[in-house]
Scaffold this active site. Structure first.
Site, mmCIF file in Angstrom:
data_model
loop_
_atom_site.group_PDB
_atom_site.id
_atom_site.type_symbol
_atom_site.label_atom_id
_atom_site.label_comp_id
_atom_site.label_asym_id
_atom_site.label_seq_id
_atom_site.Cartn_x
_atom_site.Cartn_y
_atom_site.Cartn_z
ATOM 1 N N LYS A 1 47.082 26.021 35.499
ATOM 2 C CA LYS A 1 46.899 26.797 36.778
ATOM 3 C C LYS A 1 45.687 25.271 37.470
ATOM 4 O O LYS A 1 44.932 25.288 37.081
ATOM 5 C CB LYS A 1 46.535 28.410 37.430
ATOM 6 N N SER B 1 49.049 35.095 42.439
ATOM 7 C CA SER B 1 48.818 33.686 42.858
ATOM 8 C C SER B 1 50.030 32.925 42.028
ATOM 9 O O SER B 1 49.907 31.771 42.195
ATOM 10 C CB SER B 1 47.378 33.264 43.417
ATOM 11 N N SER C 1 46.973 38.625 39.944
ATOM 12 C CA SER C 1 47.393 36.908 39.915
ATOM 13 C C SER C 1 47.901 36.306 38.433
ATOM 14 O O SER C 1 49.012 35.636 38.635
ATOM 15 C CB SER C 1 46.562 36.105 40.659
HETATM 16 N N1 GLN Z 1 47.489 39.021 45.809
HETATM 17 C C1 GLN Z 1 46.237 39.119 45.728
HETATM 18 C C2 GLN Z 1 45.375 38.671 47.144
HETATM 19 O O1 GLN Z 1 46.927 38.193 47.432
HETATM 20 C C3 GLN Z 1 45.719 39.572 44.246
HETATM 21 C C4 GLN Z 1 45.384 37.668 44.643
HETATM 22 C C5 GLN Z 1 44.827 37.001 43.007
HETATM 23 O O2 GLN Z 1 45.113 38.019 41.975
HETATM 24 N N2 GLN Z 1 44.069 35.951 43.439
HETATM 25 O O3 GLN Z 1 44.255 38.839 47.305
#
Ligand code: GLN
Length: 486
Positions: free
Chosen positions: A79, A154, A178
Site C-alpha cells: 500500500k 482505503s 481499511s
Molecule cells: N473508511 C474509514 C475512513 O475513511 C477507514 C479508513 C482506514 O481504515 N484507513 O476513515
C-alpha cells in the site's frame, strides 16, 4: 509452468524450494499479469519492474544456496502509505506525488530480510481516508469481480491486486476497516492485527491510536506466513508491544470443536443488506456444524456509538498528524507565494483533496478550546466503554463473528454524494480499531456474484484463535479458491 501467478505463497514456496519454478519466473508472470489487466483494474500507482527483477535474481541465488524462507522470492505489492527506500511513496496524495523516502519502514526491512520481491505500490484513498479508493488523488481502482464497482478502501488497490492475481500478497493498513473492508469486497483474506502487534515505523500516519499494518493475502495460511515476519516489537515504534511472536502457522489445521463463538446482534445493523446478513448466518451455522458452540444472541450495547466516536477521534488525530505537510520540509510546496503564511496555506489548499481537508477541519474543530470536552474527551470515554464491552465478551467467548461490511461492493460513483452512506460502510469494522483488538475478514460466499466477507474478532494478541477458526472455515468451504472473472 503455466500461470504461476495464480499460486498462493505456500504453493509457490514449495515449487521454489524444489526448483520447479524460479523467483524470476514468478516475478515475470506477475509483471505480465499486471501488464495484461492493470489498465482495467488500476490497482498500481507504481510498478517497480526493474527492481523486482533484480530482487528476484538475488532471491534465486539465495534459494540456490539453500537459504529459502517462506517469503523468499515471492512478489508483493505494498500500500502506498508504507515507506519504501528509493521507491516513490505517495499516500495517493498530490502532497506526496514526488516523495521518495530515504528509508524503509520496519515491515519492509523485515520483508526484505526474508527476500521479498517488490513489484509495486498500490493505490488507496488519499491519506487512507475513504472506503472505496475513489478518494485517490490519481484515479479510482476497479473491483476485479465487477469492474464497474469499487474494490473497497482505503487499501482498495492492494485488495484488487491480490484478487486479480497481480501479486501474491500485499501489506495494507487499517485505521477503521481499511484492510478488512476491501478484503471483503474483493474476496480475499485481510487481517488487522492487535494494536501494537506490528510496527508502524515508516507508515505514514493517519490516526495514530487506531492505525495498524497487516497482511492481505489469498488465503489464511498466507496471512499466517506474513504475520510471522512482520510482527514483533520495534524500538522505533513506542506503541509496539514487547511480547513474543508465536509461529502463527501452528494455529492452522486444528479443529474448532468446543470453541465458543458469540454473534453480537448490534452488527446486524439497520440497513444491512439482508442477503449479506443471511450469508453470514449461513457461515456461522457451518461453524456450529463443525463443532463450535455458538451463542446467537450476544449484545455489545455501545457498538452503535462506534461510528461517531471514530469520526471524532480519527479526524482529531489526523489534523495533528497532517500538520507536518507545510511545504517546508518535504512533499509538495507552493512556490509562488509572497509570504510564509500564504505558502503554507496554498500548499495545503492545492496539496490535499476534499476528503482530507474535510477531516482536518472536523478534527481541528473537535480539538479546539471549548469543544474539546464536549467532543474529543467524550469520545475517549465512550471508547473506554466499547473496549470494556469487548473485554467482558471475551471472558465468555473465544471469538465474535460479524459481517465485515453491511453490503456487497457498490458501484463507482454510487455513494460519492452521500457521505453518510459511505461512512456507514465501515460500521462493522470501526469498533474493532477503537478497542484495539484483532480481526480478520475472509471470503464467506457471494450475493449475485459479488463477494461477502466474514469477520472474526478475538481478544488482544489472540491472532492465533482468529487464524485457527478462519482456516478451519476456509478449508471446509473453499470460498478462497474462487477466482475473479477478470
Ligand atoms: N473508511 C474509514 C475512513 O475513511 C477507514 C479508513 C482506514 O481504515 N484507513 O476513515
Amino acid at each position: 509452468m503455466t500461470n504461476p501467478e495464480q499460486l498462493t505463497i505456500h504453493e509457490a514456496h514449495k515449487l521454489l524450494i524444489t526448483k520447479q519454478v524460479s523467483s524470476v519466473e514468478l516475478t515475470k508472470a506477475v509483471l505480465a499479469r499486471i501488464q495484461a489487466v492493470d489498465s482495467k483494474v488500476r490497482a498500481f500507482l507504481t510498478v517497480t519492474e526493474e527492481l523486482a527483477l533484480q530482487q528476484a535474481a538475488q532471491a534465486d541465488k539465495r534459494i540456490a544456496d539453500g537459504n529459502c524462507s517462506p517469503l523468499t522470492g515471492i512478489p508483493a505489492v505494498i500500500k502506498d502509505l508504507i515507506c519504501t527506500k528509493g521507491v516513490r511513496t505517495t499516500c495517493a496524495s498530490k502532497m506526496l506525488e514526488n516523495f521518495v523516502p530515504p528509508y524503509d519502514a520496519t515491515v519492509i526491512e523485515k520483508l526484505y530480510a526474508e527476500g521479498m520481491v517488490l513489484v509495486g505500490k498500490a493505490n488507496m484513498d488519499e491519506c487512507a481516508m475513504g472506503s472505496s479508493t475513489e478518494n485517490s488523488a490519481f484515479f479510482p481502482t476497479h473491483n476485479p469481480w465487477d469492474l464497474e464497482r469499487v474494490p473497497g478502501g482505503s487499501s482498495g488497490g492492494a485488495a484488487a491486486a491480490i484478487a486479480a492475481k497481480e501479486s501474491f500478497y500485499a501489506l495494507g493498513s487499517d485505521t477503521g476497516g481499511s484492510i478488512r473492508q476491501p478484503a471483503s469486497f474483493c474476496s480475499i483474506t485481510g487481517l488487522k492485527p492487535t494494536y501494537g502487534r506490528v510496527s508502524r515505523y515508516g507508515a505514514i500516519a493517519y490516526a495514530s491510536s487506531l492505525d495498524q499494518i497487516g497482511p492481505m493475502t489469498q488465503d489464511v495460511e498466507d496471512a499466517a506466513i506474513v504475520m510471522n515476519v512482520i510482527s514483533g516489537h520495534d524500538e522505533r515504534d513506542s506503541t509496539s508491544v514487547p511480547c513474543d511472536v508465536p509461529d502463527y502457522t501452528k494455529a492452522l489445521g486444528k479443529d474448532i470443536k468446543g470453541m465458543r463463538i458469540g454473534i453480537p446482534r448490534e452488527y446486524f445493523v439497520d440497513g444491512i443488506q439482508p442477503e449479506v446478513a443471511g450469508t453470514i448466518k449461513t457461515a456461522v451455522a457451518k461453524l456450529e456444524e463443525m463443532g463450535a458452540c455458538v451463542d446467537w444472541d450476544v449484545s455489545l450495547p455501545s457498538t452503535p456509538y462506534a461510528l461517531a466516536v471514530y469520526y471524532i477521534i480519527s479526524p482529531s488525530e489526523a489534523s495533528a498528524n497532517l500538520a507536518r505537510y507545510d511545504g517546508v520540509r518535504y512533499g509538495f510546496s507552493y512556490k509562488e507565494a509572497r509570504s510564509m503564511w500564504e505558502s503554507i496555506e496554498k500548499t495545503r489548499q492545492f496539496g490535499f483533496g476534499p476528503e482530507v481537508k474535510r477531516r482536518i477541519m472536523l478534527g481541528t474543530y473537535a480539538l479546539s478550546a471549548g469543544y474539546y470536552d464536549a467532543y474529543y474527551l467524550k469520545a475517549q470515554r465512550v471508547r473506554t466503554l466499547i473496549r470494556r464491552e469487548f473485554d467482558s465478551a471475551f471472558e465468555k467467548y473465544d471469538a465474535l463473528i460479524a459481517p465485515t461490511s453491511p453490503s456487497v461492493p457498490f458501484k463507482i460513483g454510487e455513494k460519492t454524494n452521500d457521505l453518510m452512506q459511505l461512512y456507514l460502510s465501515d460500521v462493522c469494522t470501526m469498533p474493532i480499531n477503537i478497542a484495539g483488538v484483532p480481526a480478520i475478514s475472509i471470503p464467506a460466499g457471494f450475493v449475485d456474484g459479488l463477494p461477502v466477507g466474514l469477520q472474526i474478532i478475538a481478544k488482544p494478541f489472540a491472532e492465533e484463535t482468529i487464524l485457527r477458526i478462519a482456516h478451519a472455515y476456509e478449508q471446509a468451504t473453499g470460498w478462497q479458491q474462487r477466482k475473479a472473472p477478470i
